[in-house]
Write a protein that holds these residues in place. Sequence first.
Motif, PDB file in Angstrom:
ATOM      1  N   ILE A   3       0.842  -1.189   0.000  1.00 40.45           N
ATOM      2  CA  ILE A   3       0.000   0.000   0.000  1.00 40.45           C
ATOM      3  C   ILE A   3       0.880   1.243   0.000  1.00 40.45           C
ATOM      4  N   PRO A   4       0.598   2.206  -0.860  1.00 44.89           N
ATOM      5  CA  PRO A   4       1.396   3.438  -0.885  1.00 44.89           C
ATOM      6  C   PRO A   4       1.336   4.159   0.457  1.00 44.89           C
ATOM      7  N   GLU A   5       2.381   4.870   0.764  1.00 42.59           N
ATOM      8  CA  GLU A   5       2.415   5.653   1.995  1.00 42.59           C
ATOM      9  C   GLU A   5       1.277   6.658   1.997  1.00 42.59           C
ATOM     10  N   LYS A   6       0.543   6.716   3.120  1.00 44.90           N
ATOM     11  CA  LYS A   6      -0.550   7.671   3.221  1.00 44.90           C
ATOM     12  C   LYS A   6      -0.002   9.097   3.138  1.00 44.90           C
ATOM     13  N   THR A   7      -0.750   9.974   2.493  1.00 46.83           N
ATOM     14  CA  THR A   7      -0.264  11.346   2.297  1.00 46.83           C
ATOM     15  C   THR A   7      -0.785  12.287   3.379  1.00 46.83           C
ATOM     16  N   GLU A   8      -2.032  12.684   3.305  1.00 40.10           N
ATOM     17  CA  GLU A   8      -2.558  13.662   4.247  1.00 40.10           C
ATOM     18  C   GLU A   8      -4.039  13.399   4.498  1.00 40.10           C
ATOM     19  N   THR A   9      -4.531  13.912   5.617  1.00 38.24           N
ATOM     20  CA  THR A   9      -5.956  13.835   5.904  1.00 38.24           C
ATOM     21  C   THR A   9      -6.675  14.899   5.091  1.00 38.24           C
ATOM     22  N   LYS A  10      -7.727  14.500   4.405  1.00 41.78           N
ATOM     23  CA  LYS A  10      -8.450  15.417   3.534  1.00 41.78           C
ATOM     24  C   LYS A  10      -9.893  15.557   3.988  1.00 41.78           C
ATOM     25  N   THR A  11     -10.414  16.765   3.868  1.00 42.65           N
ATOM     26  CA  THR A  11     -11.799  17.025   4.224  1.00 42.65           C
ATOM     27  C   THR A  11     -12.736  16.437   3.176  1.00 42.65           C
ATOM     28  N   CYS A  12     -14.020  16.371   3.547  1.00 38.39           N
ATOM     29  CA  CYS A  12     -15.038  15.967   2.574  1.00 38.39           C
ATOM     30  C   CYS A  12     -14.973  16.831   1.331  1.00 38.39           C
ATOM     31  N   ASP A  13     -14.837  18.140   1.521  1.00 39.17           N
ATOM     32  CA  ASP A  13     -14.813  19.057   0.374  1.00 39.17           C
ATOM     33  C   ASP A  13     -13.628  18.773  -0.537  1.00 39.17           C
ATOM     34  N   ALA A  14     -12.457  18.503   0.041  1.00 38.39           N
ATOM     35  CA  ALA A  14     -11.277  18.224  -0.770  1.00 38.39           C
ATOM     36  C   ALA A  14     -11.426  16.910  -1.525  1.00 38.39           C
ATOM     37  N   LEU A  15     -11.970  15.890  -0.865  1.00 42.18           N
ATOM     38  CA  LEU A  15     -12.184  14.601  -1.522  1.00 42.18           C
ATOM     39  C   LEU A  15     -13.236  14.716  -2.621  1.00 42.18           C
TER      40      LEU A  15
END
Length: 315
Positions: A3-15
């Motif tokens: 699994i690729p390294e997780k990047t960042e936590t994203k909000t609903c709006d960003a997703l």
Amino acid sequence: MTIPEKTETKTCDALLLEYELGGKLAVDPVKLVFGGVDGQDVYNIAAPYEDEGELVIAGRVESRDSERSRIVFFVERDGVWMPREGAPTFALQDPFHTRIGGELVIGGVEVYLHPQREGALAWRTVFYKGARIADLEPFFTGPDGMKDLRLVELADGGIGVFTRPQGEKGGRGKIGYARASSLSGLTLRLIEDAPLLDGQFEDGEWGGANELHPLAGGLVGVLGHIACFDERGDRHYYPMAFAFDPATGRHSDIEVIATRRRFLPGAAKRADLVDVVFSGGLVRRPDGTALLYAGISDAEAHRLTITDPFLKYER
């Protein structure tokens, strides 16, 4: 696959923005038609599965002005999904299913009067198992206050347990993970002590697992939902997916895989629930697409053809 390294936590709006700009496949929307329920709504369905030689869909059935629900098993008759004759019904919400050790495992959310707060409701996840629907018997009840508790049979024979605590540990709802050696090894302590997956939801937003898919190579594909409120207090629920590695605890970034507007127009239970898509289940197909079955606006059940979100983790 790693699994690729997780990047960042994203909000609903960003997703949501990523999804809209990504041009992902979303075609052939269908509204499922249900009968034999005296005009009640059927929503938050599970994906269809085979039982005794025919496809069955479990759905949440309730009146538009009520939260008093039951799970009913439906079979298709001339394009209409009808209650299966002789099948049991359960006083539960939001059905789901899996197979573990060759047995069918069915679950749902039980709603009951809160033992300490007069007039308030509480909930917990209840599990049944059996060789077929007709043989289902209860075998485990999850912690009080926990919805979206899900199980999956792992490649090594163990049981992956995805949790969703709320409150001091989970806020509005976050996903945790623990491993049990078998179904008989499930305990409330194991579930309550499950560590949370790191960095999946921003503060004030929430989510949960809805259906788990064992993937080639030992990974688990998680079909779930991510949700938030807007400034008016309306709810927004989006189907999402990610991959999880039981051996390392690593997980991929969440990705939104559909939105309400990609489905057909329809009714809503309340005005604040219009933009709610509750992932029910995914049927993966050999051509690289998948059928997403979902509850729509707490009033209807729809299906949408999308790109299989887990195929990339099996290459």
